[in-house]
Scaffold this motif. Structure first.
Motif, PDB file in Angstrom:
ATOM      1  N   ASP A 241       0.859  -1.189   0.000  1.00 25.71           N
ATOM      2  CA  ASP A 241       0.000   0.000   0.000  1.00 25.71           C
ATOM      3  C   ASP A 241       0.898   1.243   0.000  1.00 25.71           C
ATOM      4  O   ASP A 241       2.100   1.147   0.261  1.00 25.71           O
ATOM      5  CB  ASP A 241      -0.872  -0.038   1.274  1.00 25.71           C
ATOM      6  CG  ASP A 241      -2.062   0.911   1.209  1.00 25.71           C
ATOM      7  OD1 ASP A 241      -2.224   1.624   0.195  1.00 25.71           O
ATOM      8  OD2 ASP A 241      -2.820   0.940   2.194  1.00 25.71           O
ATOM      9  N   ASN A 242       0.297   2.392  -0.265  1.00 23.25           N
ATOM     10  CA  ASN A 242       1.004   3.657  -0.085  1.00 23.25           C
ATOM     11  C   ASN A 242       1.366   3.768   1.389  1.00 23.25           C
ATOM     12  O   ASN A 242       0.594   3.344   2.247  1.00 23.25           O
ATOM     13  CB  ASN A 242       0.108   4.855  -0.436  1.00 23.25           C
ATOM     14  CG  ASN A 242      -0.559   4.751  -1.790  1.00 23.25           C
ATOM     15  OD1 ASN A 242      -1.702   5.157  -1.949  1.00 23.25           O
ATOM     16  ND2 ASN A 242       0.124   4.208  -2.780  1.00 23.25           N
ATOM     17  N   VAL A 243       2.503   4.342   1.675  1.00 23.35           N
ATOM     18  CA  VAL A 243       2.890   4.476   3.086  1.00 23.35           C
ATOM     19  C   VAL A 243       3.308   5.916   3.363  1.00 23.35           C
ATOM     20  O   VAL A 243       4.077   6.511   2.609  1.00 23.35           O
ATOM     21  CB  VAL A 243       3.977   3.455   3.495  1.00 23.35           C
ATOM     22  CG1 VAL A 243       5.161   3.478   2.568  1.00 23.35           C
ATOM     23  CG2 VAL A 243       4.443   3.685   4.926  1.00 23.35           C
ATOM     24  N   THR A 244       2.728   6.462   4.433  1.00 26.60           N
ATOM     25  CA  THR A 244       3.014   7.844   4.811  1.00 26.60           C
ATOM     26  C   THR A 244       3.283   7.921   6.301  1.00 26.60           C
ATOM     27  O   THR A 244       2.540   7.352   7.105  1.00 26.60           O
ATOM     28  CB  THR A 244       1.818   8.751   4.465  1.00 26.60           C
ATOM     29  OG1 THR A 244       1.616   8.673   3.052  1.00 26.60           O
ATOM     30  CG2 THR A 244       2.081  10.203   4.860  1.00 26.60           C
ATOM     31  N   VAL A 245       4.368   8.594   6.639  1.00 29.83           N
ATOM     32  CA  VAL A 245       4.713   8.782   8.053  1.00 29.83           C
ATOM     33  C   VAL A 245       5.052  10.247   8.304  1.00 29.83           C
ATOM     34  O   VAL A 245       5.693  10.899   7.479  1.00 29.83           O
ATOM     35  CB  VAL A 245       5.914   7.899   8.485  1.00 29.83           C
ATOM     36  CG1 VAL A 245       5.564   6.427   8.373  1.00 29.83           C
ATOM     37  CG2 VAL A 245       7.159   8.186   7.678  1.00 29.83           C
ATOM     38  N   VAL A 246       4.584  10.765   9.414  1.00 37.34           N
ATOM     39  CA  VAL A 246       4.997  12.096   9.867  1.00 37.34           C
ATOM     40  C   VAL A 246       5.455  11.944  11.311  1.00 37.34           C
ATOM     41  O   VAL A 246       4.746  11.356  12.135  1.00 37.34           O
ATOM     42  CB  VAL A 246       3.845  13.121   9.785  1.00 37.34           C
ATOM     43  CG1 VAL A 246       4.235  14.425  10.483  1.00 37.34           C
ATOM     44  CG2 VAL A 246       3.474  13.419   8.342  1.00 37.34           C
ATOM     45  N   LEU A 247       6.653  12.411  11.596  1.00 38.44           N
ATOM     46  CA  LEU A 247       7.174  12.376  12.966  1.00 38.44           C
ATOM     47  C   LEU A 247       7.182  13.789  13.523  1.00 38.44           C
ATOM     48  O   LEU A 247       7.648  14.725  12.862  1.00 38.44           O
ATOM     49  CB  LEU A 247       8.598  11.813  12.987  1.00 38.44           C
ATOM     50  CG  LEU A 247       8.721  10.308  12.764  1.00 38.44           C
ATOM     51  CD1 LEU A 247      10.183   9.920  12.596  1.00 38.44           C
ATOM     52  CD2 LEU A 247       8.092   9.528  13.919  1.00 38.44           C
ATOM     53  N   VAL A 248       6.638  13.932  14.723  1.00 45.78           N
ATOM     54  CA  VAL A 248       6.574  15.237  15.380  1.00 45.78           C
ATOM     55  C   VAL A 248       7.309  15.112  16.713  1.00 45.78           C
ATOM     56  O   VAL A 248       6.911  14.326  17.577  1.00 45.78           O
ATOM     57  CB  VAL A 248       5.112  15.640  15.651  1.00 45.78           C
ATOM     58  CG1 VAL A 248       5.061  16.965  16.412  1.00 45.78           C
ATOM     59  CG2 VAL A 248       4.326  15.743  14.352  1.00 45.78           C
ATOM     60  N   GLU A 249       8.368  15.872  16.854  1.00 43.90           N
ATOM     61  CA  GLU A 249       9.126  15.847  18.100  1.00 43.90           C
ATOM     62  C   GLU A 249       8.813  17.117  18.882  1.00 43.90           C
ATOM     63  O   GLU A 249       8.764  18.211  18.322  1.00 43.90           O
ATOM     64  CB  GLU A 249      10.626  15.771  17.794  1.00 43.90           C
ATOM     65  CG  GLU A 249      11.461  15.486  19.010  1.00 43.90           C
ATOM     66  CD  GLU A 249      12.921  15.207  18.664  1.00 43.90           C
ATOM     67  OE1 GLU A 249      13.321  15.401  17.489  1.00 43.90           O
ATOM     68  OE2 GLU A 249      13.664  14.823  19.578  1.00 43.90           O
ATOM     69  N   ILE A 250       8.572  16.948  20.186  1.00 41.48           N
ATOM     70  CA  ILE A 250       8.253  18.102  21.028  1.00 41.48           C
ATOM     71  C   ILE A 250       9.541  18.601  21.660  1.00 41.48           C
ATOM     72  O   ILE A 250      10.303  17.818  22.241  1.00 41.48           O
ATOM     73  CB  ILE A 250       7.273  17.704  22.160  1.00 41.48           C
ATOM     74  CG1 ILE A 250       6.037  16.997  21.588  1.00 41.48           C
ATOM     75  CG2 ILE A 250       6.886  18.928  22.986  1.00 41.48           C
ATOM     76  CD1 ILE A 250       5.167  17.838  20.699  1.00 41.48           C
ATOM     77  N   GLU A 251       9.777  19.891  21.522  1.00 36.95           N
ATOM     78  CA  GLU A 251      10.983  20.442  22.131  1.00 36.95           C
ATOM     79  C   GLU A 251      10.700  21.800  22.747  1.00 36.95           C
ATOM     80  O   GLU A 251       9.743  22.483  22.378  1.00 36.95           O
ATOM     81  CB  GLU A 251      12.135  20.490  21.126  1.00 36.95           C
ATOM     82  CG  GLU A 251      11.801  21.200  19.847  1.00 36.95           C
ATOM     83  CD  GLU A 251      12.963  21.230  18.859  1.00 36.95           C
ATOM     84  OE1 GLU A 251      13.817  20.333  18.878  1.00 36.95           O
ATOM     85  OE2 GLU A 251      13.012  22.190  18.080  1.00 36.95           O
TER      86      GLU A 251
END
Ligand code: CA
Length: 272
Positions: A241-251
């Protein structure tokens, strides 16, 4: 004040002709969105793009004019309400596009959204994209899939592992562009510096188990290489399948005085 550092990657995978996933990141407003479209003739692409763009512009419109003082300082952190209304508006935009062009009938999209204000993040979910948090090495799924198989898991008829490989795993029970009345899951989570949030489409979670996702995230090599690693791992397991990732780091953000000093220092260096 907390801020986000975010990175996203979307890949068509190895089996599909089109990428119907879409993502958006707005670091200024501390917003991240992932949408996974569906519908014949690549109309899923249309639906997921409408959703992401519409949520971004809605948030920008409603937060964009308040640069003088951030909402957390004015005590106006109604981000869950704002994000929910933005998703509702996106649903209406998808329905509107279908009304305008009958050929788009049947298109829809999932959506997950993340919007931070102060130390609280609002999370929105419709469909089977997901939001995870990794804190102190522990991966936690924050959202519930709106799928037929997950309903069976909740009812005790299937195990989570059986659901992951079930032939009906793609049957979703909620989507933008579906029923006129949309039900949006909203939650608010307290964040802390060092938290990492993963927004992803089911192209990741049908290819990788939670422990496999956790081990990819533990290898903290920076956001962009980690996004790449997750996508590569999904493709290494078949990339169905299509694969999408978003990573959000809190700083923790540097305070204004430090920031202006840093800018000044930078200018001096350039002048030299
Ligand atoms: Ca998908």
């Amino acid at each position: 004040m907390l801020q986000i550092k975010a990175c996203g990657l979307s890949d068509v995978g190895l089996a599909r002709a089109h990428n119907e996933d879409c993502f958006g990141i707005d670091s200024e407003h501390r917003l991240a969105v992932v949408a996974d479209g569906m519908g014949g003739h690549s109309h899923g692409e249309v639906a997921s793009r409408i959703a992401v763009q519409s949520i971004r512009s809605y948030v920008d419109e409603h937060l964009g004019n308040h640069h003088s003082r951030p909402p957390e300082e004015t005590g106006e952190c109604r981000h869950a309400e704002l994000l929910e209304t933005a998703v509702r508006d996106a649903h209406q935009k998808v329905l509107g596009a279908i009304r305008e062009d009958g050929a788009l009938y049947g298109m829809g999209t999932t959506v997950v959204g993340f919007l931070l204000c102060g130390t609280t993040a609002a999370v929105a979910n419709v469909g089977d994209s997901r939001v995870y948090r990794i804190r102190e090495g522990r991966l936690e799924l924050l959202t519930q899939d709106h799928t037929w198989v997950n309903e069976q898991v909740v009812a005790g008829f299937l195990s989570a592992e059986q659901a992951r490989v079930h032939p009906l795993k793609n049957v979703i029970t909620r989507a933008l562009g579906g029923d006129n009345e949309i039900k949006i899951d909203m939650l608010e989570v307290t964040t802390q510096p060092g938290d990492l949030y993963l927004l992803c489409s089911d192209g990741l979670t049908t290819m990788l188990s939670d422990p496999e996702i956790q081990s990819a995230l533990e290898d903290r090599r920076g956001l962009e290489p980690t996004c790449r690693l997750l996508v590569d791992e999904a493709n290494a397991r078949g990339g169905l399948d299509n694969v999408t990732v978003v990573l959000v780091e809190i700083e923790e953000s540097v305070d204004d005085a430090d920031a202006s000093e840093a800018r000044t220092a930078e200018v001096v260096t350039v002048d030299d």
